[in-house]
Design a protein around this motif. Structure first.
Motif, PDB file in Angstrom:
ATOM      1  N   ALA A 142      40.115  44.826  42.454  1.00 12.12           N
ATOM      2  CA  ALA A 142      40.479  43.413  42.304  1.00 12.12           C
ATOM      3  C   ALA A 142      40.110  42.903  40.914  1.00 12.12           C
ATOM      4  O   ALA A 142      40.920  42.197  40.261  1.00 12.12           O
ATOM      5  CB  ALA A 142      39.781  42.584  43.381  1.00 12.12           C
ATOM      6  N   LEU A 143      38.946  43.248  40.417  1.00 12.14           N
ATOM      7  CA  LEU A 143      38.546  42.802  39.085  1.00 12.14           C
ATOM      8  C   LEU A 143      39.440  43.394  38.003  1.00 12.14           C
ATOM      9  O   LEU A 143      39.870  42.676  37.072  1.00 12.14           O
ATOM     10  CB  LEU A 143      37.080  43.191  38.832  1.00 12.14           C
ATOM     11  N   LEU A 144      39.745  44.683  38.099  1.00  9.58           N
ATOM     12  CA  LEU A 144      40.605  45.311  37.093  1.00  9.58           C
ATOM     13  C   LEU A 144      42.031  44.757  37.153  1.00  9.58           C
ATOM     14  O   LEU A 144      42.671  44.545  36.107  1.00  9.58           O
ATOM     15  CB  LEU A 144      40.621  46.827  37.297  1.00  9.58           C
ATOM     16  N   PHE A 145      42.520  44.495  38.350  1.00 12.11           N
ATOM     17  CA  PHE A 145      43.887  43.949  38.490  1.00 12.11           C
ATOM     18  C   PHE A 145      43.973  42.546  37.894  1.00 12.11           C
ATOM     19  O   PHE A 145      44.905  42.237  37.124  1.00 12.11           O
ATOM     20  CB  PHE A 145      44.264  43.935  39.970  1.00 12.11           C
ATOM     21  N   LEU A 146      43.005  41.691  38.212  1.00 11.73           N
ATOM     22  CA  LEU A 146      43.023  40.328  37.670  1.00 11.73           C
ATOM     23  C   LEU A 146      42.819  40.327  36.162  1.00 11.73           C
ATOM     24  O   LEU A 146      43.444  39.536  35.437  1.00 11.73           O
ATOM     25  CB  LEU A 146      41.941  39.487  38.355  1.00 11.73           C
ATOM     26  N   TRP A 147      41.986  41.223  35.659  1.00 13.12           N
ATOM     27  CA  TRP A 147      41.736  41.303  34.220  1.00 13.12           C
ATOM     28  C   TRP A 147      42.990  41.740  33.472  1.00 13.12           C
ATOM     29  O   TRP A 147      43.345  41.190  32.422  1.00 13.12           O
ATOM     30  CB  TRP A 147      40.587  42.268  33.965  1.00 13.12           C
ATOM     31  N   SER A 148      43.691  42.741  34.012  1.00 12.17           N
ATOM     32  CA  SER A 148      44.915  43.218  33.361  1.00 12.17           C
ATOM     33  C   SER A 148      45.978  42.123  33.329  1.00 12.17           C
ATOM     34  O   SER A 148      46.651  41.906  32.300  1.00 12.17           O
ATOM     35  CB  SER A 148      45.453  44.447  34.100  1.00 12.17           C
TER      36      SER A 148
END
Length: 253
Positions: free
Chosen positions: A110-116
């Motif tokens: 979730a963190l990597l998806f939102l960051w991207s």
């Protein structure tokens, strides 16, 4: 005549110097012989478990030894902290392994998806996510080492079961019995955490106070050997005498 006397005087003077040098060498050699050698002194010193090397060399002398003996305090404290967090999560919080792994993956994805998506929204390049691969050589070395240790354990158990060494048999039975009692008090994870904490505390404390611990251990080992000799004389030897006595009585009859 004067020259002859001067030569005699020089020769006597040289002989006196040679005698002094020879006497000094002989006295120094005698003193060296009188002094006990370092190896003999070290041989007289009792060390726990009969070790002849420093504690650091006993643990392999590499990075694992540095961690267990707190040569690098940050790494040692980090390892102990990670083990404590894992034990708290699984024992006190009562997390299950599968649940914890899934929650960590959900949070990371979730963190990597939102960051991207946030970087693309502000017209910036997407973050570089490195590729994670398990290397082949360390896994193969670990598997080979584990296989070697398991085979060696099987060989030791086979040797004990063959009935050749009664002392080793009794010590293994006593160790397994104590381990079964400890296992009834706590589960495997708690036992593993206790062993992990002991490995990070006992060796470093022993290395610091070994001069005080070794004399006490010598007395304890002497007392244990004395008690075992009494047990051997009263119990084990009597059983052997009974069986041999029966055979002798039968042969006499």
């Amino acid at each position: 005549m004067a020259e002859h006397e001067e030569k005699k005087h020089e020769e006597s003077f040289i002989e006196k110097i040679a005698e002094k040098i020879h006497g000094h060498d002989s006295s120094s050699s005698d003193s060296d012989e009188d002094k006990p050698s370092e190896s003999s002194i070290q041989a007289k010193i009792f060390r726990l478990f009969g070790r002849e090397k420093p504690v650091h060399h006993v643990f392999g002398g590499g990075k694992p030894a540095d961690i267990l003996l707190w040569r690098n305090k940050k790494v040692s404290a980090g390892a102990l902290g990670v083990a404590t967090v894992i034990w708290v999560l699984f024992e006190l919080v009562e997390y299950h392994l599968l649940t914890l792994v899934c929650h960590l993956l959900i949070l990371a994805l979730a963190l990597l998806f939102l960051w991207s998506n946030a970087l693309q929204f502000i017209n910036k390049s997407a973050p570089h996510i490195p590729e994670v691969q398990i290397p082949k050589e360390p896994v193969s070395e670990f598997a080979l080492a584990l296989r070697f240790e398991i085979n060696r354990s099987f060989a030791v158990l086979r040797d004990i079961a063959s009935g050749r060494d009664l002392k080793k048999f009794l010590s293994v039975i006593a160790g397994l019995w104590v381990l079964s009692i400890v296992g009834s008090w706590c589960n495997f994870l708690t036992l593993f955490y206790i062993v992990f904490v002991l490995l990070h505390t006992v060796p470093v404390l022993y290395e610091k106070y070994e001069d005080k611990v070794d004399p006490f251990a010598e007395k304890a080992m002497h007392e244990i050997k004395k008690q075992y000799a009494v047990f051997d004389a009263k119990v084990l030897s009597s059983e052997v005498r009974d069986t041999s006595g029966r055979c002798v009585s039968l042969s006499c009859c």
